[in-house]
Enzyme design. Structure first.
Site, PDB file in Angstrom:
ATOM      1  N   LYS A  35      13.457 -26.694 -36.695  1.00 11.19           N
ATOM      2  CA  LYS A  35      14.299 -27.488 -36.549  1.00 11.19           C
ATOM      3  C   LYS A  35      14.299 -28.703 -36.076  1.00 11.19           C
ATOM      4  CE  LYS A  35      13.314 -28.399 -31.945  1.00 11.19           C
ATOM      5  NZ  LYS A  35      13.258 -27.873 -30.095  1.00 11.19           N
ATOM      6  N   ARG A 131      18.349 -24.078 -19.096  1.00  8.66           N
ATOM      7  CA  ARG A 131      19.213 -24.563 -20.476  1.00  8.66           C
ATOM      8  C   ARG A 131      19.655 -23.813 -21.088  1.00  8.66           C
ATOM      9  NH1 ARG A 131      15.673 -27.592 -25.218  1.00  8.66           N
ATOM     10  NH2 ARG A 131      14.714 -25.830 -26.249  1.00  8.66           N
ATOM     11  N   TYR A 255      18.644 -62.111 -32.318  1.00 11.73           N
ATOM     12  CA  TYR A 255      20.208 -62.008 -31.121  1.00 11.73           C
ATOM     13  C   TYR A 255      19.420 -61.783 -29.809  1.00 11.73           C
ATOM     14  CZ  TYR A 255      23.029 -59.881 -34.962  1.00 11.73           C
ATOM     15  OH  TYR A 255      23.808 -59.511 -35.941  1.00 11.73           O
ATOM     16  N   MET A 303      20.635 -54.138 -36.704  1.00 13.89           N
ATOM     17  CA  MET A 303      21.340 -52.593 -37.475  1.00 13.89           C
ATOM     18  C   MET A 303      20.376 -52.628 -38.442  1.00 13.89           C
ATOM     19  SD  MET A 303      24.714 -51.426 -38.282  1.00 13.89           S
ATOM     20  CE  MET A 303      25.429 -52.377 -36.866  1.00 13.89           C
TER      21      MET A 303
HETATM   22  C1  LIG Z   1      11.618 -26.704 -29.708  1.00 12.07           C
HETATM   23  C2  LIG Z   1      10.989 -26.648 -29.124  1.00 12.07           C
HETATM   24  C3  LIG Z   1       9.716 -25.700 -29.615  1.00 12.07           C
HETATM   25  C4  LIG Z   1       8.784 -26.724 -29.637  1.00 12.07           C
HETATM   26  O1  LIG Z   1       8.340 -27.389 -28.793  1.00 12.07           O
HETATM   27  P1  LIG Z   1       7.200 -28.399 -29.283  1.00 12.07           P
HETATM   28  O2  LIG Z   1       6.563 -29.389 -28.049  1.00 12.07           O
HETATM   29  O3  LIG Z   1       7.007 -29.151 -30.060  1.00 12.07           O
HETATM   30  O4  LIG Z   1       6.429 -27.329 -29.792  1.00 12.07           O
HETATM   31  C5  LIG Z   1       9.355 -24.125 -29.386  1.00 12.07           C
HETATM   32  N1  LIG Z   1      10.479 -23.240 -28.507  1.00 12.07           N
HETATM   33  C6  LIG Z   1      11.781 -23.651 -28.437  1.00 12.07           C
HETATM   34  C7  LIG Z   1      12.821 -23.046 -27.196  1.00 12.07           C
HETATM   35  C8  LIG Z   1      11.878 -24.909 -28.944  1.00 12.07           C
HETATM   36  O5  LIG Z   1      13.275 -26.133 -28.848  1.00 12.07           O
END
Ligand SMILES: *Cc1c(COP(=O)(O)O)cnc(C)c1O
Length: 365
Positions: A35, A131, A255, A303
């Site tokens: 992802k 979640r 800044y 930036m």
């Molecule tokens: C991101 C994610 C993972 C992987 O998690 P890591 O801590 O990077 O191994 C596994 N399962 C779900 C549902 C996730 O959202």
């Protein structure tokens, strides 16, 4: 001059980390999580290498990410973890949706029946993450309802740990227990889905969570804050000096005048800022490597620009290479170090810098 950094990705280290995980979990399938563009490492390139190393099923967050893989010729099974949109794209691209509610199960069922198809789905149960996933009083009843729907078949069952680092084992143990009960219930009913809950931390520290398959992200990308097992980082982050300036003692830099020179100084300017994912919290709070030497970031990160103190480095030239993460000479800065200096986690550094900068790939292709 290119703005930002060059993000170098070493795919051979990905193969190495995958082998290491394989060695621990023995014979179970691995569903690598790619992802967010493979945590900023490039989902297509990373997936291709993983498939080359024998991986079957991949996992992404949203349908659009799965479609990107399909469009680049990747035809492996892809689990879509979070997308609430149960669209025809699931069928069109042959994706494996994760079902998080009865409502989406029904929508998908209707869609499948209309097309005369049967779709394999993974069902997510909330065992404590709070979640997504089934979380009603009676999850078992809800699962039975989903299992009875025509057009879909429960081929997988998943859950997720709420402690990314599993520091509190009793919480994790409770989640595994709840998840295992649901698994046993389905098995009694003759439904035998592939059950998976283990993230990277669990792979390193909790063998009882391996069940039927595991879902690593962070470990594959070469970060292991969980145990002494050494994985290899894939990502190096490099840039060049944009300018080197002589600055008199007592002058302020950047800044807000948060840094005042204590001596006549040599200040380097880098072509990277928070717009490029070099988070502002690194202001006065990180180091980079120039000519094999660690030097501090001084003043606020801007930036598009960041300043470093080069006074103690000899023979500086404009356009010298600057390593933000990775090694140069004897020195090495890890993503974890940068993250902890800036008060965040490696995941955020990977995605913020990896997603916004030019990537190049090294390793045997
Ligand atoms: C991101 C994610 C993972 C992987 O998690 P890591 O801590 O990077 O191994 C596994 N399962 C779900 C549902 C996730 O959202």
């Amino acid at each position: 001059m290119h703005r930002g950094a060059v993000v170098e990705i070493n795919l051979d280290n990905l193969s190495y980390n995958l082998d290491l995980i394989k060695g621990r979990i023995i014979d179970r399938p691995i569903f690598p999580v790619v992802k967010a563009d493979a945590y900023g490492h490039g989902a297509v390139e990373v997936s291709r290498r993983l498939i080359h190393c024998g991986i079957g099923t991949l996992a992404v967050a949203y349908i659009s990410e799965a479609i990107e893989l399909r469009k680049s010729g990747i035809n492996n099974p892809v689990i879509v973890l979070f997308d609430p949109e149960i669209s025809e794209d699931i069928l069109k691209y042959g994706l494996i949706p994760v079902i998080n509610s009865m409502r989406s199960a029904k929508v998908l069922s209707a869609l499948a029946i209309k097309q005369g198809r049967e779709i394999g789905v993974h069902v997510n149960v909330d065992s404590g993450m709070g979640r997504l996933g089934l979380n009603s009083e009676d999850i078992k009843c809800e699962l039975t309802g989903i299992a009875a729907l025509k057009g879909i078949r429960i081929t997988g069952l998943m859950s997720h740990f709420s402690d990314a680092d599993l520091a509190d084992r009793t919480l994790a143990a409770g989640q595994i227990k709840r998840f295992s009960e649901i698994r046993a219930y389905l098995q009694e009913k003759g439904i035998k889905p592939v059950c998976h809950i283990a993230n990277s931390a669990a792979i390193m520290t909790l063998p009882e969570s391996y069940l039927d398959a595991v879902r690593p992200g962070l470990l594959l990308y070469g970060c292991n804050p969980y145990s002494s097992v050494k994985v290899k980082p894939l990502m190096s982050i490099k840039t060049q000096l944009l300018a080197v300036r002589k600055v008199k003692k007592g002058m302020s830099v950047s800044y807000g005048r948060t840094f005042i020179t204590m001596r006549d100084s040599l200040v380097g300017v880098l072509p990277i800022g928070y717009a490029d994912g070099f988070i502002r919290a690194a202001s006065n709070n990180a180091e980079v490597i120039v000519r094999g030497k660690r030097v501090p970031v001084i003043g606020r990160v801007c930036m598009d620009l960041t300043m470093v103190d080069l006074t103690d480095v000899e023979d500086i030239k404009e356009s010298d290479e600057v390593v933000i993460v990775g090694s140069q000479g004897e020195e090495f800065i890890s993503v974890e170090e940068l993250a902890s200096n800036a008060g965040t986690i490696a995941y955020e550094v990977f995605t913020s810098i990896g997603l916004r900068n030019r990537r190049v790939y090294i390793g045997n292709n």
